[in-house]
Motif scaffolding. Structure first.
Motif, short mmCIF file in Angstrom:
data_model
loop_
_atom_site.label_atom_id
_atom_site.label_comp_id
_atom_site.label_asym_id
_atom_site.label_seq_id
_atom_site.Cartn_x
_atom_site.Cartn_y
_atom_site.Cartn_z
N ASP A 114 0.80 -1.24 0.00
CA ASP A 114 0.00 0.00 0.00
C ASP A 114 0.83 1.28 0.00
O ASP A 114 0.32 2.34 0.30
N THR A 115 2.12 1.18 -0.36
CA THR A 115 2.95 2.38 -0.40
C THR A 115 3.25 2.72 -1.87
O THR A 115 3.02 1.89 -2.75
N PRO A 116 3.74 3.95 -2.14
CA PRO A 116 3.96 4.34 -3.54
C PRO A 116 4.82 3.33 -4.32
O PRO A 116 5.90 2.97 -3.87
N GLU A 117 4.30 2.91 -5.45
CA GLU A 117 5.01 1.99 -6.35
C GLU A 117 5.50 0.73 -5.66
O GLU A 117 6.53 0.16 -6.04
N ALA A 118 4.76 0.28 -4.65
CA ALA A 118 5.12 -0.97 -3.97
C ALA A 118 4.82 -2.13 -4.90
O ALA A 118 3.96 -2.03 -5.77
N PRO A 119 5.54 -3.26 -4.72
CA PRO A 119 5.16 -4.45 -5.47
C PRO A 119 3.70 -4.79 -5.16
O PRO A 119 3.25 -4.60 -4.02
N LEU A 120 2.97 -5.26 -6.17
CA LEU A 120 1.55 -5.56 -5.98
C LEU A 120 1.39 -6.63 -4.90
O LEU A 120 1.93 -7.72 -5.01
N MET A 121 0.67 -6.30 -3.82
CA MET A 121 0.42 -7.27 -2.75
C MET A 121 -0.86 -6.85 -2.05
O MET A 121 -1.06 -5.67 -1.73
N ALA A 122 -1.76 -7.84 -1.82
CA ALA A 122 -3.09 -7.52 -1.31
C ALA A 122 -3.14 -7.43 0.21
O ALA A 122 -4.03 -7.95 0.84
N VAL A 123 -2.15 -6.79 0.81
CA VAL A 123 -2.17 -6.54 2.25
C VAL A 123 -1.89 -5.05 2.47
O VAL A 123 -0.97 -4.50 1.87
N SER A 124 -2.72 -4.42 3.31
CA SER A 124 -2.56 -2.99 3.60
C SER A 124 -2.51 -2.78 5.10
O SER A 124 -3.06 -3.57 5.86
N LEU A 125 -1.88 -1.69 5.50
CA LEU A 125 -1.88 -1.30 6.90
C LEU A 125 -3.30 -0.89 7.31
O LEU A 125 -3.98 -0.20 6.55
N GLY A 126 -3.74 -1.34 8.49
CA GLY A 126 -5.01 -0.85 9.03
C GLY A 126 -6.24 -1.61 8.62
O GLY A 126 -7.35 -1.24 8.99
N ARG A 127 -6.08 -2.68 7.85
CA ARG A 127 -7.25 -3.45 7.43
C ARG A 127 -7.36 -4.78 8.17
O ARG A 127 -8.02 -5.71 7.72
N GLY A 128 -6.66 -4.89 9.28
CA GLY A 128 -6.75 -6.10 10.11
C GLY A 128 -5.54 -6.98 9.96
O GLY A 128 -4.77 -6.85 9.00
N PRO A 129 -5.36 -7.90 10.92
CA PRO A 129 -4.25 -8.85 10.82
C PRO A 129 -4.42 -9.71 9.57
O PRO A 129 -5.54 -9.88 9.09
N ALA A 130 -3.32 -10.24 9.07
CA ALA A 130 -3.38 -11.08 7.87
C ALA A 130 -3.28 -12.54 8.27
O ALA A 130 -2.45 -12.91 9.11
N ILE A 131 -4.16 -13.34 7.70
CA ILE A 131 -4.10 -14.80 7.88
C ILE A 131 -3.28 -15.32 6.71
O ILE A 131 -3.65 -15.13 5.55
N LYS A 132 -2.14 -15.93 7.04
CA LYS A 132 -1.20 -16.31 5.99
C LYS A 132 -1.74 -17.49 5.18
O LYS A 132 -2.28 -18.44 5.72
N VAL A 133 -1.59 -17.38 3.85
CA VAL A 133 -1.88 -18.51 2.96
C VAL A 133 -0.56 -19.21 2.63
O VAL A 133 -0.43 -20.41 2.73
N LYS A 134 0.43 -18.41 2.25
CA LYS A 134 1.76 -18.98 1.99
C LYS A 134 2.83 -17.90 2.05
O LYS A 134 2.56 -16.71 1.89
N ASP A 135 4.05 -18.35 2.31
CA ASP A 135 5.23 -17.54 2.04
C ASP A 135 6.29 -18.49 1.50
O ASP A 135 5.95 -19.61 1.09
N ARG A 136 7.55 -18.09 1.51
CA ARG A 136 8.55 -18.99 0.91
C ARG A 136 8.94 -20.14 1.82
O ARG A 136 9.63 -21.05 1.40
N SER A 137 8.48 -20.08 3.08
CA SER A 137 8.86 -21.15 4.01
C SER A 137 7.76 -22.17 4.23
O SER A 137 8.02 -23.26 4.73
N LEU A 138 6.51 -21.83 3.90
CA LEU A 138 5.43 -22.82 4.07
C LEU A 138 4.18 -22.49 3.27
O LEU A 138 3.95 -21.34 2.90
N LEU A 139 3.41 -23.56 3.04
CA LEU A 139 2.03 -23.45 2.58
C LEU A 139 1.21 -23.76 3.82
O LEU A 139 1.31 -24.86 4.37
N CYS A 140 0.44 -22.80 4.30
CA CYS A 140 -0.30 -23.04 5.55
C CYS A 140 -1.30 -24.16 5.34
O CYS A 140 -1.88 -24.31 4.26
N HIS A 141 -1.48 -24.96 6.40
CA HIS A 141 -2.41 -26.08 6.29
C HIS A 141 -3.81 -25.55 5.98
O HIS A 141 -4.32 -24.67 6.70
N PRO A 142 -4.47 -26.06 4.90
CA PRO A 142 -5.74 -25.45 4.49
C PRO A 142 -6.81 -25.48 5.58
O PRO A 142 -7.58 -24.51 5.70
N ARG A 143 -6.86 -26.54 6.37
CA ARG A 143 -7.91 -26.57 7.40
C ARG A 143 -7.59 -25.63 8.56
O ARG A 143 -8.49 -25.08 9.19
#
Ligand SMILES: [Zn+2]
Length: 336
Positions: free
Chosen positions: A222-251
């Motif tokens: 959400d900052t100027p010319e940031a890489p496209l990412m669907a997380v912004s400051l102030g819209r609540g904590p983020a529930i992780k789906v994945k990063d480079r270290s894991l794919l979160c368990h779907p359940r």
């Protein structure tokens, strides 16, 4: 919580040198849990005993820093990174070493910014010559950034928000939990995350939890010319789906989403294309641990001015509290 966050972010604690952070957290959390203990990597465990499956929530204590590699005859120090530090972000910054010595970072002559690598950086601690410098510091001494906490009006800025904000959130959750819980929970304040999830690796092995969660910062788009990412400051904590270290368990992820929705807690879904977190180590422990992560949106991660939103922090506390109060099924029963 603001006072707690301020105290935590201002403490010295690069990877492997988390002692001061650990002592502070133990002091803050010990009244809220049944017992605390540590291990040889420097992890701090704060356990609320209870029925299985044990929930493990991990926030890392260590912050990015630098280490002294050379001291010259004029008293200038050369440094290398501890964790993911960009050399250009250090120019003009102040550093604080464990023994309290302060210094500032500058660079040799360069034509273009891209020439600025670690070999061009030096630290000036105000020493008259090499002997004077060597009386104050030795090869292998570490330093972290020297920056105060500031409240910008609902948004907090400091060094080491990554991941003292996660530590503060877990301390606050522990304080708010009721006397009786559906299952046991262990809050882990892990060591050496920034150099490769090392503390969480041994902590998860020791605890052998039913479920694992990381509580850490994530980047935003959400900052100027940031890489496209669907997380912004102030819209609540983020529930992780994945990063480079894991794919979160779907359940696990589904239960986290359902819990947030049931209690009207705002949340975002996080796909982080760079970086990892403690859950990456936890989910690979032993025969595998179903894992997820609650991420705190943070601008300018790994800079002297990491910024989080106070509302996101409060909502993360609420979400984690509700997750602990949920009755978690045995992970052995159909959790594939
Ligand atoms: Zn982190």
């Amino acid at each position: 919580m603001k006072e707690l966050i301020k105290e935590l972010v201002e403490v010295y604690g690069p990877s492997g040198e988390e002692a001061a952070v650990r002592a502070l957290i133990e002091e803050k959390i010990k009244e809220s849990v049944d017992r605390t203990f540590t291990d040889s990597l420097g992890n701090l465990f704060a356990l609320r005993e209870g029925a299985p499956p044990l929930l493990m929530f991990s926030a890392h204590m260590d912050e990015i820093g630098v280490i002294v590699t050379h001291i010259d005859d004029k008293g200038f120090l050369r440094i290398a990174p501890v964790g993911g530090v960009a050399p250009h972000l250090l120019v003009g910054q102040r550093l604080r070493f464990k023994n309290g010595v302060l210094g500032t970072v500058h660079h040799e002559k360069i034509k273009e910014l891209k020439e600025l690598d670690w070999s061009k950086l030096y630290v000036d601690i105000g020493a008259a010559d090499g002997d004077a410098a060597k009386k104050r510091l030795r090869i292998g001494d570490m330093a972290c950034l020297h920056q105060p906490f500031v409240d910008l009006g609902g948004r907090y800025m400091a060094k080491a928000m990554d991941d003292r904000i996660g530590c503060a959130i877990l301390v606050e959750v522990a304080r708010r939990l009721p006397p009786s819980l559906p299952q046991g929970v262990c809050f882990v304040f892990s060591a050496q995350e920034e150099v490769g999830l090392r503390g969480a690796t041994t902590a998860a092995y020791r605890l052998d939890p039913g479920y694992g969660f990381a509580v850490d910062v994530t980047m935003v788009g959400d900052t100027p010319e940031a890489p496209l990412m669907a997380v912004s400051l102030g819209r609540g904590p983020a529930i992780k789906v994945k990063d480079r270290s894991l794919l979160c368990h779907p359940r696990v992820r589904e239960l986290m989403v359902e819990t947030a929705e049931k209690h009207g807690i705002p949340y975002q879904l996080e796909v982080l294309e760079r970086g990892g977190t403690d859950a990456g180590a936890i989910h690979l422990s032993r025969e595998g641990v179903p894992s997820g992560a609650v991420s705190i949106p943070c601008r300018y991660v790994h800079t002297p001015s990491e910024m989080v939103d106070a509302g996101d922090v409060e909502h993360a506390v609420e979400l984690i509290e509700k997750l602990i109060l949920l009755s978690w099924p045995s992970p052995d029963e159909g959790w594939t």
